[in-house]
Design a protein around this motif. Structure first.
Motif, short mmCIF file in Angstrom:
data_model
loop_
_atom_site.label_atom_id
_atom_site.label_comp_id
_atom_site.label_asym_id
_atom_site.label_seq_id
_atom_site.Cartn_x
_atom_site.Cartn_y
_atom_site.Cartn_z
N LYS A 1 0.80 -1.24 0.03
CA LYS A 1 0.13 0.04 0.00
C LYS A 1 0.97 1.10 0.03
N VAL A 2 2.13 1.25 0.78
CA VAL A 2 2.82 2.20 0.90
C VAL A 2 3.61 2.28 -0.63
N ARG A 3 3.95 1.10 -1.12
CA ARG A 3 4.79 1.23 -2.35
C ARG A 3 5.96 2.16 -2.36
N ALA A 4 6.93 2.12 -1.17
CA ALA A 4 7.84 3.04 -1.21
C ALA A 4 9.21 2.45 -1.51
N THR A 5 10.18 3.30 -1.87
CA THR A 5 11.30 3.29 -2.07
C THR A 5 12.02 4.41 -1.44
N PRO A 6 13.31 4.19 -1.27
CA PRO A 6 14.00 5.37 -0.30
C PRO A 6 13.93 6.60 -1.14
N ALA A 7 13.71 6.65 -2.28
CA ALA A 7 13.54 8.03 -3.17
C ALA A 7 12.47 8.60 -2.78
N ASN A 8 11.33 7.75 -2.75
CA ASN A 8 9.96 8.30 -2.54
C ASN A 8 9.93 9.32 -1.20
N PHE A 9 10.70 8.99 -0.13
CA PHE A 9 10.65 9.63 1.14
C PHE A 9 11.28 10.81 1.01
N ALA B 1 10.50 -4.25 -10.40
CA ALA B 1 11.74 -4.82 -10.16
C ALA B 1 12.94 -3.88 -9.92
N ARG B 2 13.22 -3.65 -8.90
CA ARG B 2 14.29 -2.62 -8.33
C ARG B 2 15.49 -2.77 -9.17
N ARG B 3 15.99 -4.02 -9.16
CA ARG B 3 17.37 -4.15 -9.84
C ARG B 3 17.11 -3.64 -11.36
N ARG C 1 19.72 8.40 -9.10
CA ARG C 1 18.49 7.59 -8.86
C ARG C 1 18.80 6.13 -8.74
N ALA C 2 19.97 5.51 -9.69
CA ALA C 2 19.92 4.28 -9.90
C ALA C 2 20.66 3.90 -8.54
N LEU C 3 21.42 4.67 -8.10
CA LEU C 3 22.30 4.31 -6.76
C LEU C 3 21.41 4.23 -5.42
N ASN C 4 20.53 5.27 -5.64
CA ASN C 4 19.47 5.43 -4.66
C ASN C 4 18.51 3.98 -4.22
N LEU C 5 18.57 3.51 -5.39
CA LEU C 5 17.61 2.16 -5.44
C LEU C 5 18.39 1.12 -4.94
N ILE C 6 19.70 1.00 -5.15
CA ILE C 6 20.30 -0.26 -4.65
C ILE C 6 21.69 0.05 -3.59
N ASP C 7 21.90 1.10 -3.26
CA ASP C 7 23.13 1.49 -2.45
C ASP C 7 23.19 0.69 -1.01
N ASN C 8 22.12 0.28 -0.76
CA ASN C 8 21.93 -0.41 0.56
C ASN C 8 22.12 -2.06 0.38
N GLU C 9 22.17 -2.25 -0.73
CA GLU C 9 22.27 -3.59 -0.92
C GLU C 9 23.44 -4.23 -1.26
N GLN C 10 23.95 -5.62 -1.60
CA GLN C 10 25.29 -6.07 -1.98
C GLN C 10 25.27 -6.74 -3.54
N ASP C 11 24.95 -5.88 -4.35
CA ASP C 11 24.99 -5.93 -5.81
C ASP C 11 26.24 -5.33 -6.10
N GLU D 1 15.09 -1.56 -12.54
CA GLU D 1 14.88 -0.22 -12.48
C GLU D 1 16.09 0.55 -12.38
N ALA D 2 17.12 0.20 -11.51
CA ALA D 2 18.41 0.71 -11.12
C ALA D 2 19.22 0.48 -12.40
N ALA D 3 19.26 -0.51 -13.09
CA ALA D 3 20.03 -0.73 -14.35
C ALA D 3 19.61 0.04 -15.51
N ALA D 4 18.13 0.16 -15.51
CA ALA D 4 17.57 0.97 -16.45
C ALA D 4 17.96 2.59 -16.47
N TYR D 5 17.96 2.83 -15.07
CA TYR D 5 18.40 4.30 -14.82
C TYR D 5 20.12 4.52 -15.35
N SER D 6 20.76 3.42 -14.69
CA SER D 6 22.15 3.53 -15.12
C SER D 6 22.49 3.42 -16.35
#
Length: 634
Positions: free
Chosen positions: A120-128, A363-365, A393-403, A367-372
């Motif tokens: 319902k929130v459908r949030a990503t770090p960028a949304n906030f 699909a966050r990955r 925008r790409a890094l905001n989507l994945i910077d807290n992950e291990q990719d 989306e990040a790759a598309a922005y990259s």
């Protein structure tokens, strides 16, 4: 239950009914941690009655209360129960498996409720980052993060109990959670799934073991542990009589690993074999993936026309099987090839379509790759500000992950945008990070960008050293694209160092390099190299050679130009600036006559770039002016 009754009795009198209190004790030692609602499910008892007993348990010496009204046994008591009591009261484990199965179903229901809330929130770090979104959802980023962690913790508990209750059902849960974590880009949790599964590894069937190993190899690959991933994948490939789908899966994995380790030819060979097996067995989803992978291998080798053919076939196939994640990946690849070809409109249309589709498919990955990729297209057309926005925008989507793999690619691209803006410190930081953590196949690109930073900083010797190393590594791993790019920039530095007599050596090497290239980018690079060789030849006094270089090079540049830094106007202006006042007017006139004749012989050049004739006429006039002055002097 006898052991539970003993524990309860030893703690003193209770207000709750003995059966309920005894059952709560049993639940606490069977399924932990547990709250009152879970105990009610396990006992099939009214929640109100369980809550009374549950409250009395909190003061017991063997109970450890946890935040959120959750209880568990103290570690020492839990060990005794597990190692001593359970083998006596439940020798076949049926009681524990039944309790764990009910607990797993309860935890799944709790997680589903929480997932609905998160959706319902459908949030990503960028949304906030946006005040309007915070007002709309009435939730902060930190609150959302806590909910998300709680959700994955529930899923981990669910998997733990389901694996214990029924291994086959538990393994299906593992596979489902792996895919969900991949789609939600929760890579840290995805990695922990293998820890839950590890105690049961020896009990898995060969099919289950293969499915587990494929996913673990993919996890290692994305975390940058390429050698470990290769070792595991080689063991899978060595298994006899693999079904065609499994063969394709391992070949694509191995191709990705080999390419990232810098073995581009081996990577291509694996992808090629995957394509053949897919066609032979008419496995359409696998063919889409194999073609996309082979296209990437072709692109890495500078074979852009071959890459585009594979991408276009894969794209059409992905639409037929409605695999939107593959469609996003393929669109980004098509966009990149269009950018290399100088087709700005096609590049941006494909890039933006990939971004929109990735957002729709959640699909966050992707989306990040598309922005990259969008950032890379902006860089290609000399738009660093817009590129930095896309990379951020790409890094905001994945910077807290291990990719590590994707983060390295994004930071490498962002460094190029920083370099265009003259932000050399920021560019250097990104390049160092990518060099330390990124895959081997990315290093030529890193070295090339480092060379540009050094050149623009005035450190020409260091720039040349970087380009030489870049070429050596590019040839070692088969990266013809960065080898050619570095070669073109080395010729530029040859002129800066005044080594004009080297033109013939570089001319011979250019012919060898170009014979291995194809596509628009190769033609543009050849044209640029020929123009630079022409400048060297002019200053070395080899005017006929210079004219020949210009006559071939300038039309190639004109036909394949990209943006302001690589147009016929800018390239011709650079030669003009170098020669004016330093090259005899007679020579300038001679070059002008030859180039004007060459230009007029191709109507398209006259129509599209008529001002080039103006430049050539000015060169011609220099000679006429010199003759006029000589006559006047006499």
């Amino acid at each position: 239950r006898t052991a539970s009754a003993h524990l309860c009795a030893s703690a003193g009198p209770d207000d709750a009914t003995p059966d309920t209190l005894e059952g709560a004790c049993a639940a606490a030692r069977t399924v932990y941690p547990a709250d009152a609602a879970m105990v009610a499910v396990l006992l099939d008892a009214p929640l109100a009655e369980v809550q009374g007993a549950f409250g009395q348990l909190q003061g017991r010496s063997f109970i450890k209360p946890l935040p959120g009204d959750v209880l568990t046994l103290h570690d020492e008591i839990r060990d005794v129960v597990r190692e001593v009591i359970w083998p006596q009261v439940d020798p076949d484990g049926s009681q524990r498996r039944g309790a764990s199965h009910r607990a797993a179903l309860y935890l799944a229901a709790q997680a589903d409720q929480l997932f609905a809330q998160l959706e319902k929130v459908r949030a990503t770090p960028a949304n906030f980052l946006h005040e309007n979104h915070r007002q709309k959802t009435n939730i902060t980023f930190s609150e959302y993060t806590i909910l998300r962690r709680r959700y994955w913790r529930l899923r981990g508990q669910q998997l733990t109990h389901m694996l214990f209750a029924a291994l086959d059902e538990g393994f299906e849960t593992f596979l489902a959670l792996y895919e969900e974590a991949t789609n939600q880009y929760a890579l840290q949790f995805r990695g922990s799934l293998f820890n839950f599964l590890h105690p049961y590894t020896s009990a898995l069937s060969p099919t289950q073991r293969f499915a587990r190993d494929v996913r673990w190899s993919r996890q290692l690959l994305e975390q940058g542990q390429y050698s470990e991933a290769k070792q595991l994948t080689m063991a899978m490939i060595a298994q006899p009589e693999l079904p065609p789908r499994d063969q394709i899966e391992t070949l694509i994995l191995m191709g990705n690993i080999e390419t990232r380790l810098g073995f581009l030819d081996q990577g291509f060979a694996n992808f090629e074999r995957a394509v053949r097996i897919s066609r032979l067995h008419e496995l359409h989803p696998e063919l889409v993936r194999a073609l996309n992978a082979r296209g990437w291998a072709c692109r890495s080798q500078g074979r852009h026309d071959d890459a585009l053919r594979d991408y276009l076939e894969a794209y059409q196939g992905s639409l037929l099987i409605t695999d939107w994640q593959q469609t996003v990946r393929i669109l980004t690849n098509i966009s990149f090839i269009s950018a290399l070809s100088g087709d700005r409109q096609a590049a941006f249309e494909s890039a933006l379509s990939a971004v929109k589709l990735s957002q729709r498919s959640v699909a966050r990955r992707e989306e990040a790759a598309a922005y990259s990729n969008l950032g890379a297209v902006h860089v290609r057309f000399n738009e660093p500000h817009e590129a930095l926005e896309a990379y951020t925008r790409a890094l905001n989507l994945i910077d807290n992950e291990q990719d590590i793999d994707l983060i390295s690619l994004i930071r490498c691209g962002r460094a190029y945008a920083y370099q265009l803006q003259g932000a050399f410190r920021e560019a250097t930081e990104d390049l160092i990070w990518a060099m330390v953590y990124g895959p081997v196949n990315l290093r030529p690109r890193i070295l090339y960008t480092q060379a540009l930073v050094e050149r623009d900083s005035g450190n020409l010797l260091q720039a040349r050293d970087k380009l030489v190393v870049c070429r050596e590594l590019s040839r070692e791993i088969g990266d013809q694209f960065n080898d050619f790019k570095s070669f073109a920039d080395l010729i530029e530095l040859v002129w800066e160092f005044g080594e004009y007599d080297h033109w013939s050596t570089y001319a011979r090497e250019l012919d060898e390099l170009y014979s291995m290239q194809q596509g628009t980018e190769a033609k543009r690079l050849r044209g640029s190299c020929l123009r630079k060789l022409g400048d060297l030849a002019v200053f070395n006094g080899d005017y006929d050679a210079a004219l020949a270089f210009y006559e071939e090079g300038y039309p190639l540049i004109a036909e394949n130009e990209i943006h302001a830094r690589y147009t016929i106007r800018s390239q011709m202006q650079q030669s003009d600036d170098r020669m004016r006042g330093r090259v005899p007017a007679k020579i300038m006139s001679r070059l002008g006559h030859g180039l004007a004749q060459c230009w007029r012989s191709t109507p398209m050049l006259v129509v599209k770039y008529p001002e080039a004739l103006l430049t050539f006429q000015q060169w011609i006039d220099m000679g006429a002016q010199e003759d006029h002055e000589a006559v006047a002097y006499r």
